[in-house]
Design an enzyme around this catalytic site. Structure first.
Site, PDB file in Angstrom:
ATOM      1  N   ASN A  33      65.855  39.353  25.062  1.00  0.00           N
ATOM      2  CA  ASN A  33      64.448  40.049  24.437  1.00  0.00           C
ATOM      3  C   ASN A  33      63.163  39.341  24.804  1.00  0.00           C
ATOM      4  OD1 ASN A  33      64.354  37.672  22.916  1.00  0.00           O
ATOM      5  ND2 ASN A  33      65.223  38.616  20.776  1.00  0.00           N
ATOM      6  N   THR A  80      64.664  43.491  26.544  1.00  0.00           N
ATOM      7  CA  THR A  80      64.139  44.398  25.761  1.00  0.00           C
ATOM      8  C   THR A  80      63.009  44.042  24.852  1.00  0.00           C
ATOM      9  OG1 THR A  80      65.492  43.150  23.800  1.00  0.00           O
ATOM     10  CG2 THR A  80      66.849  44.732  25.249  1.00  0.00           C
ATOM     11  N   ALA A  90      60.461  48.234  19.889  1.00  0.00           N
ATOM     12  CA  ALA A  90      59.837  49.592  19.777  1.00  0.00           C
ATOM     13  C   ALA A  90      59.347  50.177  21.220  1.00  0.00           C
ATOM     14  CB  ALA A  90      58.800  49.921  18.891  1.00  0.00           C
ATOM     15  N   GLU A  91      59.288  49.261  22.139  1.00  0.00           N
ATOM     16  CA  GLU A  91      58.760  49.623  23.290  1.00  0.00           C
ATOM     17  C   GLU A  91      60.020  49.870  24.440  1.00  0.00           C
ATOM     18  OE1 GLU A  91      55.889  50.258  24.622  1.00  0.00           O
ATOM     19  OE2 GLU A  91      54.231  49.022  23.525  1.00  0.00           O
ATOM     20  N   THR A 105      66.925  44.158  12.050  1.00  0.00           N
ATOM     21  CA  THR A 105      67.716  43.085  12.353  1.00  0.00           C
ATOM     22  C   THR A 105      68.988  43.653  13.226  1.00  0.00           C
ATOM     23  OG1 THR A 105      67.232  42.420  10.374  1.00  0.00           O
ATOM     24  CG2 THR A 105      68.986  41.173  11.237  1.00  0.00           C
ATOM     25  N   ASP A 116      71.598  43.412  19.095  1.00  0.00           N
ATOM     26  CA  ASP A 116      73.164  43.288  19.585  1.00  0.00           C
ATOM     27  C   ASP A 116      73.656  44.721  19.607  1.00  0.00           C
ATOM     28  OD1 ASP A 116      73.073  40.451  19.265  1.00  0.00           O
ATOM     29  OD2 ASP A 116      73.105  40.687  17.182  1.00  0.00           O
ATOM     30  N   SER A 149      70.071  52.488  14.884  1.00  0.00           N
ATOM     31  CA  SER A 149      70.400  51.177  14.088  1.00  0.00           C
ATOM     32  C   SER A 149      69.207  50.613  13.324  1.00  0.00           C
ATOM     33  CB  SER A 149      71.154  50.172  14.760  1.00  0.00           C
ATOM     34  OG  SER A 149      70.117  49.346  15.509  1.00  0.00           O
TER      35      SER A 149
HETATM   36  N1  LIG Z   1      61.213  49.675  15.985  1.00  0.00           N
HETATM   37  C1  LIG Z   1      62.019  50.171  16.860  1.00  0.00           C
HETATM   38  N2  LIG Z   1      62.238  51.455  17.041  1.00  0.00           N
HETATM   39  C2  LIG Z   1      63.049  51.952  18.227  1.00  0.00           C
HETATM   40  N3  LIG Z   1      63.826  51.478  18.864  1.00  0.00           N
HETATM   41  C3  LIG Z   1      63.817  49.887  18.645  1.00  0.00           C
HETATM   42  C4  LIG Z   1      63.052  49.494  17.748  1.00  0.00           C
HETATM   43  N4  LIG Z   1      63.227  48.123  17.644  1.00  0.00           N
HETATM   44  C5  LIG Z   1      64.354  47.829  18.310  1.00  0.00           C
HETATM   45  N5  LIG Z   1      64.437  48.967  19.198  1.00  0.00           N
HETATM   46  C6  LIG Z   1      65.726  49.101  20.283  1.00  0.00           C
HETATM   47  O1  LIG Z   1      66.451  47.991  20.211  1.00  0.00           O
HETATM   48  C7  LIG Z   1      66.468  47.118  21.202  1.00  0.00           C
HETATM   49  C8  LIG Z   1      66.407  45.684  21.320  1.00  0.00           C
HETATM   50  O2  LIG Z   1      65.414  45.512  20.241  1.00  0.00           O
HETATM   51  P1  LIG Z   1      64.774  44.158  20.214  1.00  0.00           P
HETATM   52  O3  LIG Z   1      63.991  43.747  19.134  1.00  0.00           O
HETATM   53  O4  LIG Z   1      63.927  43.904  21.647  1.00  0.00           O
HETATM   54  O5  LIG Z   1      65.880  43.001  20.215  1.00  0.00           O
HETATM   55  P2  LIG Z   1      66.462  41.934  19.416  1.00  0.00           P
HETATM   56  O6  LIG Z   1      66.861  42.521  18.100  1.00  0.00           O
HETATM   57  O7  LIG Z   1      67.081  40.949  20.099  1.00  0.00           O
HETATM   58  O8  LIG Z   1      65.007  41.113  18.751  1.00  0.00           O
HETATM   59  C9  LIG Z   1      65.214  47.740  21.971  1.00  0.00           C
HETATM   60  O9  LIG Z   1      65.364  47.457  23.456  1.00  0.00           O
HETATM   61  C10 LIG Z   1      65.067  49.328  21.529  1.00  0.00           C
HETATM   62  O10 LIG Z   1      66.032  50.000  22.569  1.00  0.00           O
HETATM   63  C1  LIG Z   2      64.725  37.438  19.986  1.00  0.00           C
HETATM   64  O1  LIG Z   2      66.190  36.887  19.848  1.00  0.00           O
HETATM   65  C2  LIG Z   2      66.072  35.594  19.208  1.00  0.00           C
HETATM   66  C3  LIG Z   2      67.496  35.240  19.125  1.00  0.00           C
HETATM   67  O2  LIG Z   2      67.707  34.558  20.369  1.00  0.00           O
HETATM   68  C4  LIG Z   2      65.308  35.934  17.837  1.00  0.00           C
HETATM   69  O3  LIG Z   2      65.199  34.586  17.268  1.00  0.00           O
HETATM   70  C5  LIG Z   2      64.150  36.482  17.969  1.00  0.00           C
HETATM   71  O4  LIG Z   2      63.407  36.654  16.789  1.00  0.00           O
HETATM   72  C6  LIG Z   2      64.050  37.847  18.809  1.00  0.00           C
HETATM   73  N1  LIG Z   2      62.690  38.399  19.405  1.00  0.00           N
HETATM   74  C7  LIG Z   2      62.056  39.409  18.843  1.00  0.00           C
HETATM   75  C8  LIG Z   2      60.961  39.599  19.446  1.00  0.00           C
HETATM   76  O5  LIG Z   2      62.661  40.395  18.305  1.00  0.00           O
END
Ligand SMILES: Nc1ncnc2c1ncn2[C@@H]1O[C@H](COP(=O)(O)OP(=O)(O)O)[C@@H](O)[C@H]1O
Ligand SMILES: *[C@@H]1O[C@H](CO)[C@@H](O)[C@H](O)[C@H]1NC(C)=O
Ligand SMILES: *[C@@H]1O[C@H](CO)[C@@H](O)[C@H](O)[C@H]1NC(C)=O
Length: 267
Positions: free
Chosen positions: A144, A180, A183-184, A210, A214, A246
């Site tokens: 991410n 990742t 929302a983008e 949250t 994953d 999710s």
């Molecule tokens: N607000 C959102 N709206 C739509 N899709 C989302 C949103 N947040 C996360 N996602 C989806 O989940 C994926 C992972 O989210 P991200 O926040 O980058 O990962 P992490 O949970 O590791 O922080 C994104 O690439 C997107 O496909």
């Molecule tokens: C990316 O994943 C880490 C866990 O490795 C988490 O602590 C962090 O909040 C996540 N970043 C975003 C932008 O969601």
């Protein structure tokens, strides 16, 4: 004993298509109006226990999409550990390699290994001096924004920034890099197509993000294992869609959709 009657057992004689090596954690969640100060006791208004751990989350999402999965992990020899093994079975995940130990569980990274074919590495939590072999040995390196920043030292706050960070990671030897972006959506880059490509996702009303990452990685592992002929871009569009589902429900594993609840054109 009925061969089909017991969840978990039926996979033991079959080969798993998605094998996850990673953490299984029990989340003890207390809802409070604020955080307690050091040493302070405050009232909470709600408490629940959830199944978490990045490795297990990814495995549960892949399993709910219909993948034959196996979880390689170690949990404690206690009631939380017993409950976790039961949770894996409920999700139809093989527990043949889910061990229980008296020692405290440790875990710093979760890795998805699809035996023989493809490895997906998720550097969570990220460390700046990651062993360089993780870059060269993983087929797909998926992180991410925060993890990309820690690994590269660059600021990542837009798809363009993510593309630049992905290029740095690609130069370290990854075959495919995915960053990742919440929302983008995500950005992808590969040795064969080294120009960053942004794959946006639909606008949805996010309730709880949250575990979105994953869900995304679990869905990607599912497509790599079961739809290897899809282009990477198409797999990522679909993983974006599933992760977006999710975020529209509360909780981590509790928000992960099952195949039956998703549009047919995803399969
Ligand atoms: N607000 C959102 N709206 C739509 N899709 C989302 C949103 N947040 C996360 N996602 C989806 O989940 C994926 C992972 O989210 P991200 O926040 O980058 O990962 P992490 O949970 O590791 O922080 C994104 O690439 C997107 O496909
Ligand atoms: C990316 O994943 C880490 C866990 O490795 C988490 O602590 C962090 O909040 C996540 N970043 C975003 C932008 O969601
Ligand atoms: C994938 O493509 C190859 C070559 O085009 C084909 O032989 C194979 O049947 C396809 N597999 C699936 C699962 O569609």
């Amino acid at each position: 004993m009925e061969a089909s009657g017991e969840p978990g057992r039926q996979w033991q004689e079959e080969v798993a298509a998605v094998v996850v090596v990673g953490s299984c954690m029990t989340d003890l969640v207390s809802l409070t109006s604020r955080l307690p100060k050091t040493g302070e006791t405050i009232h909470g208004h709600k408490f629940f226990i959830g199944f978490g751990g990045k490795g297990a989350n990814q495995c549960v999402q892949a399993a709910r999409l219909g993948a034959k999965t196996s979880m390689v992990c170690k949990v404690g020899k206690d009631s939380f550990g017993n409950d976790y093994i039961e949770n894996l079975k409920q999700n139809d995940i093989s527990t043949e390699f889910a061990y229980q130990t008296q020692d405290a569980a440790t875990g710093t990274a979760s890795i998805i290994v699809n035996n023989e074919v493809k490895t997906v590495f998720n550097p969570a939590p990220a460390i700046a001096n990651l062993d360089p072999r993780f870059y060269t040995l993983s087929d797909v390196f998926c992180c991410n924004e925060t993890e990309a920043e820690i690994l590269t030292g660059l600021t990542v706050s837009s798809p363009a920034d993510a593309g630049k960070a992905a290029q740095v990671l690609l130069e370290r030897g990854c075959k495919v890099v995915i960053v990742t972006l919440g929302a983008e959506g995500c950005v992808m880059l590969s040795q064969t197509e080294p120009v960053p490509k942004h794959i946006p996702t639909e606008k949805v009303k996010a309730v709880d993000t949250t575990g979105a990452g994953d869900s995304f990685v679990g869905a990607l592992a599912f497509y790599l294992a079961y739809y290897p002929n899809l282009s990477l871009e198409e797999m990522l569009k679909r993983a974006n869609f599933i992760a977006a589902v999710s975020v529209q429900a509360a909780g981590t594993q509790s928000s992960y959709p099952y195949k039956k609840d998703l549009p047919l054109d995803l399969f």
